[in-house]
Enzyme design. Structure first.
Site, PDB file in Angstrom:
ATOM      1  N   PHE A 139      10.002  49.203 -15.986  1.00  0.00           N
ATOM      2  CA  PHE A 139      10.690  48.331 -15.342  1.00  0.00           C
ATOM      3  C   PHE A 139      12.149  48.160 -16.227  1.00  0.00           C
ATOM      4  CE2 PHE A 139      11.996  43.937 -14.406  1.00  0.00           C
ATOM      5  CZ  PHE A 139      11.872  43.899 -13.023  1.00  0.00           C
ATOM      6  N   THR A 142      16.280  44.733 -18.957  1.00  0.00           N
ATOM      7  CA  THR A 142      17.292  44.300 -20.080  1.00  0.00           C
ATOM      8  C   THR A 142      17.784  45.537 -20.850  1.00  0.00           C
ATOM      9  OG1 THR A 142      15.236  43.007 -20.780  1.00  0.00           O
ATOM     10  CG2 THR A 142      16.544  43.457 -22.530  1.00  0.00           C
ATOM     11  N   GLU A 143      19.165  45.109 -21.246  1.00  0.00           N
ATOM     12  CA  GLU A 143      20.004  46.036 -22.026  1.00  0.00           C
ATOM     13  C   GLU A 143      20.321  45.116 -23.451  1.00  0.00           C
ATOM     14  OE1 GLU A 143      23.613  46.572 -19.472  1.00  0.00           O
ATOM     15  OE2 GLU A 143      22.146  47.468 -18.060  1.00  0.00           O
ATOM     16  N   SER A 148      18.184  37.585 -22.467  1.00  0.00           N
ATOM     17  CA  SER A 148      18.003  36.243 -21.638  1.00  0.00           C
ATOM     18  C   SER A 148      18.884  36.151 -20.485  1.00  0.00           C
ATOM     19  CB  SER A 148      18.311  35.057 -22.718  1.00  0.00           C
ATOM     20  OG  SER A 148      16.980  35.133 -23.537  1.00  0.00           O
ATOM     21  N   ILE A 173      12.243  48.926 -23.194  1.00  0.00           N
ATOM     22  CA  ILE A 173      11.498  48.996 -21.928  1.00  0.00           C
ATOM     23  C   ILE A 173      10.270  49.605 -22.265  1.00  0.00           C
ATOM     24  CG2 ILE A 173      11.576  50.056 -19.504  1.00  0.00           C
ATOM     25  CD1 ILE A 173      14.040  48.188 -20.346  1.00  0.00           C
ATOM     26  N   THR A 174       8.882  48.799 -21.885  1.00  0.00           N
ATOM     27  CA  THR A 174       7.779  49.201 -21.829  1.00  0.00           C
ATOM     28  C   THR A 174       7.432  50.315 -21.043  1.00  0.00           C
ATOM     29  OG1 THR A 174       7.089  46.771 -22.492  1.00  0.00           O
ATOM     30  CG2 THR A 174       5.429  48.153 -21.861  1.00  0.00           C
ATOM     31  N   ARG A 253       4.622  37.094 -15.394  1.00  0.00           N
ATOM     32  CA  ARG A 253       4.572  35.971 -16.340  1.00  0.00           C
ATOM     33  C   ARG A 253       3.461  35.289 -16.108  1.00  0.00           C
ATOM     34  NH1 ARG A 253      10.643  34.508 -14.939  1.00  0.00           N
ATOM     35  NH2 ARG A 253      11.628  35.681 -16.809  1.00  0.00           N
ATOM     36  N   GLU A 373       9.545  38.731 -20.937  1.00  0.00           N
ATOM     37  CA  GLU A 373       9.387  37.958 -19.820  1.00  0.00           C
ATOM     38  C   GLU A 373       9.783  36.371 -19.900  1.00  0.00           C
ATOM     39  OE1 GLU A 373       8.126  39.564 -17.472  1.00  0.00           O
ATOM     40  OE2 GLU A 373       6.948  41.209 -18.550  1.00  0.00           O
ATOM     41  N   THR A 375      12.093  34.150 -22.872  1.00  0.00           N
ATOM     42  CA  THR A 375      11.633  33.549 -24.172  1.00  0.00           C
ATOM     43  C   THR A 375      11.070  32.214 -24.063  1.00  0.00           C
ATOM     44  OG1 THR A 375      13.911  32.555 -24.463  1.00  0.00           O
ATOM     45  CG2 THR A 375      13.587  34.921 -25.199  1.00  0.00           C
TER      46      THR A 375
HETATM   47  C1  LIG Z   1       7.976  44.707 -27.027  1.00  0.00           C
HETATM   48  C2  LIG Z   1       8.810  44.406 -25.915  1.00  0.00           C
HETATM   49  C3  LIG Z   1       8.683  44.675 -24.529  1.00  0.00           C
HETATM   50  C4  LIG Z   1       9.761  44.802 -23.571  1.00  0.00           C
HETATM   51  N1  LIG Z   1       9.476  45.344 -22.437  1.00  0.00           N
HETATM   52  C5  LIG Z   1      10.576  44.960 -21.397  1.00  0.00           C
HETATM   53  C6  LIG Z   1      10.444  45.742 -20.110  1.00  0.00           C
HETATM   54  O1  LIG Z   1       9.381  46.633 -19.833  1.00  0.00           O
HETATM   55  N2  LIG Z   1      11.464  45.820 -19.293  1.00  0.00           N
HETATM   56  C7  LIG Z   1      12.457  44.917 -19.655  1.00  0.00           C
HETATM   57  O2  LIG Z   1      13.361  44.842 -18.795  1.00  0.00           O
HETATM   58  N3  LIG Z   1      12.692  44.083 -20.928  1.00  0.00           N
HETATM   59  C8  LIG Z   1      11.677  44.316 -21.626  1.00  0.00           C
HETATM   60  N4  LIG Z   1      11.648  43.467 -22.854  1.00  0.00           N
HETATM   61  C9  LIG Z   1      12.837  42.720 -23.359  1.00  0.00           C
HETATM   62  C10 LIG Z   1      12.757  41.460 -23.376  1.00  0.00           C
HETATM   63  O3  LIG Z   1      12.434  40.729 -21.843  1.00  0.00           O
HETATM   64  C11 LIG Z   1      13.748  40.554 -23.947  1.00  0.00           C
HETATM   65  O4  LIG Z   1      13.604  40.679 -25.052  1.00  0.00           O
HETATM   66  C12 LIG Z   1      13.928  39.114 -23.680  1.00  0.00           C
HETATM   67  O5  LIG Z   1      14.338  38.747 -22.168  1.00  0.00           O
HETATM   68  C13 LIG Z   1      14.856  38.230 -24.581  1.00  0.00           C
HETATM   69  O6  LIG Z   1      16.028  39.024 -24.656  1.00  0.00           O
HETATM   70  P1  LIG Z   1      16.921  39.323 -26.278  1.00  0.00           P
HETATM   71  O7  LIG Z   1      15.652  40.105 -26.957  1.00  0.00           O
HETATM   72  O8  LIG Z   1      18.104  40.240 -25.788  1.00  0.00           O
HETATM   73  O9  LIG Z   1      17.184  37.897 -26.813  1.00  0.00           O
HETATM   74  P2  LIG Z   1      18.486  37.149 -26.555  1.00  0.00           P
HETATM   75  O10 LIG Z   1      18.524  36.638 -25.209  1.00  0.00           O
HETATM   76  O11 LIG Z   1      19.637  37.682 -27.190  1.00  0.00           O
HETATM   77  O12 LIG Z   1      17.962  35.834 -27.250  1.00  0.00           O
HETATM   78  C14 LIG Z   1      17.926  35.559 -28.407  1.00  0.00           C
HETATM   79  C15 LIG Z   1      17.592  34.126 -28.975  1.00  0.00           C
HETATM   80  O13 LIG Z   1      18.396  33.556 -28.325  1.00  0.00           O
HETATM   81  C16 LIG Z   1      17.728  32.331 -27.372  1.00  0.00           C
HETATM   82  N5  LIG Z   1      18.772  32.155 -26.333  1.00  0.00           N
HETATM   83  C17 LIG Z   1      19.289  32.787 -25.449  1.00  0.00           C
HETATM   84  N6  LIG Z   1      20.062  32.108 -24.555  1.00  0.00           N
HETATM   85  C18 LIG Z   1      19.947  31.236 -24.788  1.00  0.00           C
HETATM   86  C19 LIG Z   1      20.271  29.692 -24.018  1.00  0.00           C
HETATM   87  N7  LIG Z   1      20.768  29.603 -23.038  1.00  0.00           N
HETATM   88  N8  LIG Z   1      19.744  28.452 -24.668  1.00  0.00           N
HETATM   89  C20 LIG Z   1      19.012  28.387 -25.833  1.00  0.00           C
HETATM   90  N9  LIG Z   1      18.503  29.716 -26.642  1.00  0.00           N
HETATM   91  C21 LIG Z   1      19.067  30.919 -25.758  1.00  0.00           C
HETATM   92  C22 LIG Z   1      16.460  33.102 -26.969  1.00  0.00           C
HETATM   93  O14 LIG Z   1      15.701  31.942 -26.548  1.00  0.00           O
HETATM   94  C23 LIG Z   1      16.056  33.749 -28.420  1.00  0.00           C
HETATM   95  O15 LIG Z   1      15.673  32.841 -29.058  1.00  0.00           O
HETATM   96  C24 LIG Z   1      10.806  43.732 -23.968  1.00  0.00           C
HETATM   97  C25 LIG Z   1      10.739  43.006 -25.371  1.00  0.00           C
HETATM   98  C26 LIG Z   1       9.932  43.411 -25.983  1.00  0.00           C
HETATM   99  C27 LIG Z   1      10.123  42.786 -27.535  1.00  0.00           C
END
Ligand SMILES: Cc1cc2nc3c(=O)[nH]c(=O)nc-3n(C[C@H](O)[C@H](O)[C@H](O)COP(=O)(O)OP(=O)(O)OC[C@H]3O[C@@H](n4cnc5c(N)ncnc54)[C@H](O)[C@@H]3O)c2cc1C
Length: 394
Positions: A139, A142-143, A148, A173-174, A253, A373, A375
Site C-alpha cells: 500500500f 507515504t512519500e 503525516s 512501504i511495507t 489502525r 498509521e 503518529t
Molecule cells: C516501518 C515502517 C513501515 C511503514 N509502512 C508504510 C506503508 O506500508 N505504507 C505507507 O504508505 N506508509 C508506511 N509508513 C510510513 C508512515 O505511515 C509514516 O512514517 C508516518 O505517517 C509519519 O510520516 P513521516 O515519517 O514522514 O513523519 P513526519 O510527518 O515528517 O513527522 C515527523 C514528526 O513531526 C510530527 N508532526 C507532523 N505534523 C505535525 C503536526 N501538524 N503537529 C504536530 N506534530 C506534527 C509527527 O508527529 C512526528 O513526530 C511506514 C513507516 C515505517 C516506519
C-alpha cells in the site's frame, strides 16, 4: 523458583479477559497462538537479527489458516468478526510487530482497498490469491516529503488516451519489494485516486530500505514509478479522494489497537519469568517492592488496554466505530505497550538488551508502531479537534 505457566494469575486472567470472549473468538486466539508458537516464534529472533523475514513462506502459512483478509467476506476470505481479527493481531504481534505488519498491510490496507473500492473484476482477480498468501500486496501512500500530511503527495497519474501514466516515488512501504501488486495513491486531475499496479509493470521498481533498527523482521521499501503505463481499469473505481486511503488506514489502525498489546504481553510474561528466577541480594528480584510496583503497574496498563481494544472491537462489530475512537485506541495502546516494553527492559537489567529475550526487540518495534498509521501526535490532534472543534494540524 521460576514462575511457572500455571501460576494462579496472569495479566489476562487478572482482568478475566476470557469471560469477555465467545467460543469462536477463543478458538481463533488458540489457532493463531498455536501457529505463532510453531511456525514463527522459533525463528523470529533470527529473522529480526538478520533483517530477513521470509515473507512468502510466512504469508502462505498465514493464508492456510485464513488469517489474510480474515474479516472480509467472499473471495476466499474467512468473514470473521472485527474482534476476532483484532485478537489475531494481538497473538501475531506477541511474536513480532513485523509479522503483524505483514498481515495488517496485506489484509487491512491492500485487500480492504480492493474489497471496498475495487470493481467486481478487480476483486475476483486479486482477492482469492491475496487471501491464500500466494500473492503479496502493498500500500503506497507515504512519500519522502509527505508523511503525516499525505495530501502533500507528488505522485501523479494522468490520462494518456484511455491509459493511465503514473510517475512518482513512495517511501517506507511495507512489503514493497516483495509485493506482486501495489495499491498506489496518486494525484489526478479529479483529486487523489487509488490504482492497482502489478509490480511487474515496466517502469515500476522497488528497493528494500537497509539499516533499520526497528521492525527488522519486516520488509520496508521505496517504490519508484517512472512512466508506469496502466490500462483504464487499473483505477479503483470506488476510491475517490484521500478519504478512501484514510478509510483503509483506519482498518489497519484498528488491528494495531489490539496488536501492540501482544508485544506488551510477551514482554510482561518474559519479565515475570525472569524476575522470579533472577536472584540478587539473596532473593528473587520479583520479591522486591520496587519490582512489584513495576509489574503491577504494567499489568494494569496491559489489562486496561485489552478492555479498551475489546470495546473498540465490539463497537466496530456493531457498526458504530468512529475514527476518533480508533485514534484514542491507537494513541493509548501503543503508548502504553511501549511504556511496558521499556519498563520490562529495566527489570531484565543487562539481559534486557540481549536478543536472547524478546523485550528489546518488541520495544524497538513499537517505536515504529508509534509512528506509522498516524503518529501519536497526529492521533492526539484528531482527539484535540474532536474535543474542541478546533483543528490544530497546520
Ligand atoms: C516501518 C515502517 C513501515 C511503514 N509502512 C508504510 C506503508 O506500508 N505504507 C505507507 O504508505 N506508509 C508506511 N509508513 C510510513 C508512515 O505511515 C509514516 O512514517 C508516518 O505517517 C509519519 O510520516 P513521516 O515519517 O514522514 O513523519 P513526519 O510527518 O515528517 O513527522 C515527523 C514528526 O513531526 C510530527 N508532526 C507532523 N505534523 C505535525 C503536526 N501538524 N503537529 C504536530 N506534530 C506534527 C509527527 O508527529 C512526528 O513526530 C511506514 C513507516 C515505517 C516506519
Amino acid at each position: 523458583m521460576p514462575r511457572s505457566a500455571t501460576a494462579p494469575v496472569t495479566p489476562d486472567s487478572l482482568f478475566a479477559i476470557d469471560t469477555l470472549l465467545d467460543e469462536e473468538e477463543r478458538a481463533v486466539r488458540e489457532t493463531v497462538r498455536r501457529l505463532v508458537d510453531t511456525v514463527i516464534k522459533p525463528h523470529v529472533a533470527d529473522w529480526y537479527e538478520h533483517a530477513n523475514l521470509p515473507v512468502r513462506d510466512v504469508a502462505v502459512e498465514l493464508g492456510r489458516v485464513g488469517l489474510l483478509g480474515m474479516s472480509l467476506t467472499g473471495y476466499g476470505c474467512a468473514g470473521m468478526s472485527a474482534t476476532a481479527y483484532g485478537l489475531a493481531c494481538l497473538e501475531l504481534e506477541a511474536a513480532d510487530s513485523g509479522v503483524r505488519s505483514l498481515v495488517s498491510v496485506q489484509s487491512s490496507l491492500a485487500m480492504h482497498s480492493i474489497h471496498a473500492y475495487g470493481s467486481d473484476e478487480q476483486r475476483a482477480s486479486w482477492l482469492p490469491q491475496l487471501a491464500a498468501g500466494v500473492v503479496i500486496g502493498c500500500f503506497g501512500l507515504t512519500e519522502a516529503d509527505a508523511g503525516s500530511n499525505p495530501a502533500g503527495m507528488r505522485t501523479t497519474a494522468r490520462r494518456d488516451g484511455s491509459d493511465w501514466l503514473i510517475d512518482g516515488t513512495k517511501m517506507w512501504i511495507t512489503n514493497g519489494s516483495v509485493a506482486d501488486v501495489a495499491v498506489v495513491w496518486a494525484r489526478t486531475e479529479d483529486g487523489i485516486r487509488g490504482f492497482l499496479v502489478p509490480t511487474s509493470t515496466p517502469g515500476f521498481a522497488a528497493s528494500t530500505v537497509k539499516g533499520k533498527l526497528s521492525l527488522r523482521a519486516s520488509v520496508t521499501s521505496e517504490l519508484v514509478l517512472d512512466g508506469v503505463r496502466l490500462p483504464a481499469d487499473a483505477v479503483l473505481p470506488g476510491a475517490q479522494g484521500l478519504g478512501s486511503a484514510l478509510g483503509a488506514l483506519n482498518e489497519a489502525r484498528f488491528g494495531i489497537v489490539f496488536g501492540a498489546l501482544g508485544a506488551a504481553r510477551d514482554c510482561l510474561l518474559a519479565t515475570l519469568d525472569y524476575a522470579a528466577g533472577r536472584e540478587q541480594f539473596g532473593r528473587p528480584i520479583a520479591g522486591f517492592q520496587l519490582t512489584q510496583a513495576k509489574l503491577a503497574g504494567m499489568a494494569v496498563r496491559y489489562g486496561t488496554g485489552v478492555l479498551l481494544a475489546l470495546h473498540l472491537g465490539r463497537t466496530k462489530d456493531a457498526g458504530g466505530l468512529t475514527p476518533q475512537l480508533i485514534s484514542a485506541g491507537k494513541l493509548n495502546n501503543v503508548r502504553e505497550s511501549l511504556a511496558i516494553a521499556r519498563t520490562c527492559r529495566t527489570v531484565l537489567g543487562a539481559n534486557g538488551i540481549s536478543g536472547e529475550y524478546p523485550v528489546m526487540r518488541h520495544a524497538n518495534n513499537l517505536e515504529s508502531v508509534l509512528t506509522y498509521e498516524g503518529t501519536s501526535e497526529i492521533h492526539a490532534l484528531v482527539l484535540g479537534q474532536a474535543l474542541t472543534g478546533l483543528p490544530a494540524f497546520s
